[in-house]
Design an enzyme around this catalytic site. Structure first.
Site, PDB file in Angstrom:
ATOM      1  N   LYS A 133       0.801  -1.217   0.000  1.00 65.15           N
ATOM      2  CA  LYS A 133       0.000   0.000   0.000  1.00 65.15           C
ATOM      3  C   LYS A 133       0.840   1.277   0.000  1.00 65.15           C
ATOM      4  CE  LYS A 133      -4.419  -1.708   1.626  1.00 65.15           C
ATOM      5  NZ  LYS A 133      -5.449  -1.703   2.719  1.00 65.15           N
ATOM      6  N   ARG A 169      -3.460  -9.922   5.084  1.00 63.19           N
ATOM      7  CA  ARG A 169      -3.947  -9.905   3.699  1.00 63.19           C
ATOM      8  C   ARG A 169      -2.805  -9.421   2.812  1.00 63.19           C
ATOM      9  NH1 ARG A 169      -6.013  -6.197   0.195  1.00 63.19           N
ATOM     10  NH2 ARG A 169      -7.509  -7.022  -1.337  1.00 63.19           N
TER      11      ARG A 169
HETATM   12  C1  LIG Z   1     -10.330  -5.541   0.163  1.00 65.35           C
HETATM   13  N1  LIG Z   1      -9.304  -4.850   0.965  1.00 65.35           N
HETATM   14  C2  LIG Z   1      -8.379  -3.952   0.539  1.00 65.35           C
HETATM   15  S1  LIG Z   1      -8.281  -3.425  -1.112  1.00 65.35           S
HETATM   16  C3  LIG Z   1      -7.142  -2.097  -1.083  1.00 65.35           C
HETATM   17  C4  LIG Z   1      -5.747  -2.457  -1.518  1.00 65.35           C
HETATM   18  O1  LIG Z   1      -5.296  -3.555  -1.372  1.00 65.35           O
HETATM   19  N2  LIG Z   1      -5.106  -1.402  -2.064  1.00 65.35           N
HETATM   20  C5  LIG Z   1      -3.833  -1.397  -2.560  1.00 65.35           C
HETATM   21  C6  LIG Z   1      -3.141  -2.559  -2.909  1.00 65.35           C
HETATM   22  C7  LIG Z   1      -1.865  -2.463  -3.450  1.00 65.35           C
HETATM   23  C8  LIG Z   1      -1.273  -1.220  -3.641  1.00 65.35           C
HETATM   24  C9  LIG Z   1      -1.963  -0.066  -3.290  1.00 65.35           C
HETATM   25  C10 LIG Z   1      -3.236  -0.156  -2.744  1.00 65.35           C
HETATM   26  N3  LIG Z   1      -7.599  -3.516   1.546  1.00 65.35           N
HETATM   27  C11 LIG Z   1      -8.065  -4.176   2.677  1.00 65.35           C
HETATM   28  C12 LIG Z   1      -7.686  -4.123   4.055  1.00 65.35           C
HETATM   29  O2  LIG Z   1      -6.771  -3.408   4.488  1.00 65.35           O
HETATM   30  N4  LIG Z   1      -8.402  -4.920   4.918  1.00 65.35           N
HETATM   31  C13 LIG Z   1      -9.429  -5.709   4.479  1.00 65.35           C
HETATM   32  N5  LIG Z   1     -10.071  -6.444   5.400  1.00 65.35           N
HETATM   33  N6  LIG Z   1      -9.802  -5.774   3.179  1.00 65.35           N
HETATM   34  C14 LIG Z   1      -9.128  -5.008   2.302  1.00 65.35           C
END
Ligand SMILES: Cn1c(SCC(=O)Nc2ccccc2)nc2c(=O)[nH]c(N)nc21
Length: 277
Positions: A222, A256
Site C-alpha cells: 500500500k 492480507r
Molecule cells: C479488500 N481490501 C483492501 S483493497 C485495497 C488495496 O489492497 N489497495 C492497494 C493494494 C496495493 C497497492 C496499493 C493499494 N484492503 C483491505 C484491508 O486493508 N483490509 C481488508 N479487510 N480488506 C481489504
C-alpha cells in the site's frame, strides 16, 4: 488454541494466517489474454495455496481512491464464478470482499468461508444478509468513500475514533443477530488515513486485540509503504513484511497479502519463537 469457524473449515487464530489476495477485477489480468481470466485466477489460487495461504481473498470491486463504482451484477459476475471454481477444485477457505447484500447471500450459498466488508456492513440490507449467512465477518474501518477518502483525512484521536467506530458496528451486528464470536476487526490501513494515521494504527494493533477480537491487517504494497520507503508498488515487499511483522508482534493474526510465500515463512519463524517458553 482459539478456533474460529470459517464455513466448513476452522482456523486456530492463536497462530498467524496468510490471506492471499486474488484480484478478479478485469484490469488485473493484463497477461495478454493467453489464459481466460478464470484460468488465470485458478492458477494464481493454486500457487497461493501451495505457498501456504490459509485463505484466498476474492474481490470484484476495486476500492482504490478514484475507482469507478461497480454495479451489483458486475460484482456477482466477477466473484461467483471464481468462488464456485475454487470450491470445486481446492480445499481452502475463500473470503469474499463485498459490501453488497446479494453478493453476501450468494457467496454464502456457494461456500464462502468469510465475508470481508470494507464498509463494515453499512450498506442497506448487508447486516441482515450477514446475519443469515452465519459466516465470520471482517469489519473494516473506512473514513468516507474511496473516491475522496484520502483528501485530508482528520481524526481527533485516530485509534480511539477507529475503535469507537468498529465497536459501534459490533453493537449493531449483535443487535441484528451476528454473534460477537464471528467478528474480526480491521483498522483499514489506507482507507481515509494519512501516513501518520496508518503508522499509529499499526503501532496500536494491540488496542483492537484487547477489545476481545481477532485482528486482520491489510497493508500489502500500500501507499504508506511507498510513502516511507519512496518505492513503487512493485518494490514494496520488504516494507510490507516489516509492517506485517510489527503488527504480528502486536497481536494481529490474519495478514492480507499479495506475496504469500515470503509471509508464510516469516510468520512461521516468528510464531515458533514467540511460542517458545
Ligand atoms: C479488500 N481490501 C483492501 S483493497 C485495497 C488495496 O489492497 N489497495 C492497494 C493494494 C496495493 C497497492 C496499493 C493499494 N484492503 C483491505 C484491508 O486493508 N483490509 C481488508 N479487510 N480488506 C481489504
Amino acid at each position: 488454541m482459539s478456533l474460529m469457524l470459517f464455513g466448513d473449515k476452522s482456523l486456530d487464530l492463536s497462530l498467524p494466517h496468510v490471506m492471499g489476495i486474488l484480484n478478479v477485477t478485469p484490469d488485473s489480468f493484463s497477461d495478454g489474454g493467453s489464459f481466460s481470466s478464470l484460468d488465470s485466477a485458478l492458477f494464481q489460487t493454486q500457487k497461493m495455496i501451495r505457498e501456504g495461504a490459509s485463505i484466498i481473498d476474492v474481490g470484484g470491486e476495486s476500492t482504490r481512491p478514484g475507482a469507478t463504482p461497480v454495479t451489483m451484477s458486475q460484482e456477482l459476475d466477477r466473484v461467483l464464478p471464481v468462488l464456485e471454481a475454487i470450491k470445486e477444485r481446492f480445499d481452502i477457505i475463500v473470503s469474499v470482499d463485498t459490501s453488497t447484500p446479494e453478493v453476501i447471500r450468494e457467496s454464502a450459498t456457494l461456500g464462502a468461508g468469510l465475508i470481508n466488508d470494507v464498509r463494515a456492513l453499512e450498506r442497506a440490507g448487508a447486516l441482515e444478509a450477514a446475519a443469515q449467512a452465519d459466516l465470520p465477518i471482517c469489519l473494516m474501518h473506512m473514513k468516507g468513500v474511496p473516491q475522496t477518502m484520502q483528501v485530508k483525512p482528520d481524526y481527533s484521536s485516530v485509534v480511539a475514533d477507529v475503535s469507537d467506530y468498529l465497536m459501534s458496528r459490533v453493537v449493531v451486528c449483535e443487535a441484528a443477530g451476528v454473534e460477537r464470536s464471528r467478528l474480526i476487526l480491521d483498522p483499514g490501513i489506507g482507507f481515509g488515513k494519512s501516513l501518520e494515521h496508518n503508522l499509529v494504527l499499526l503501532s496500536h494493533t494491540e488496542h483492537f486485540k484487547r477489545l476481545g477480537f481477532d485482528v486482520l491487517i491489510g497493508v500489502s504494497r500500500k501507499t504508506m509503504i511507498g510513502d516511507v520507503l519512496n518505492l513503487p508498488v512493485d518494490q514494496r515487499l520488504y516494507g510490507t513484511m516489516g509492517a506485517n511483522a510489527a503488527a504480528y508482534t502486536k497481536g494481529a493474526r490474519i495478514f492480507r497479502v499479495h506475496d504469500v510465500k515470503p509471509h508464510v515463512e516469516m510468520l512461521e519463524l516468528m510464531s515458533r519463537i514467540e511460542r517458545e517458553v
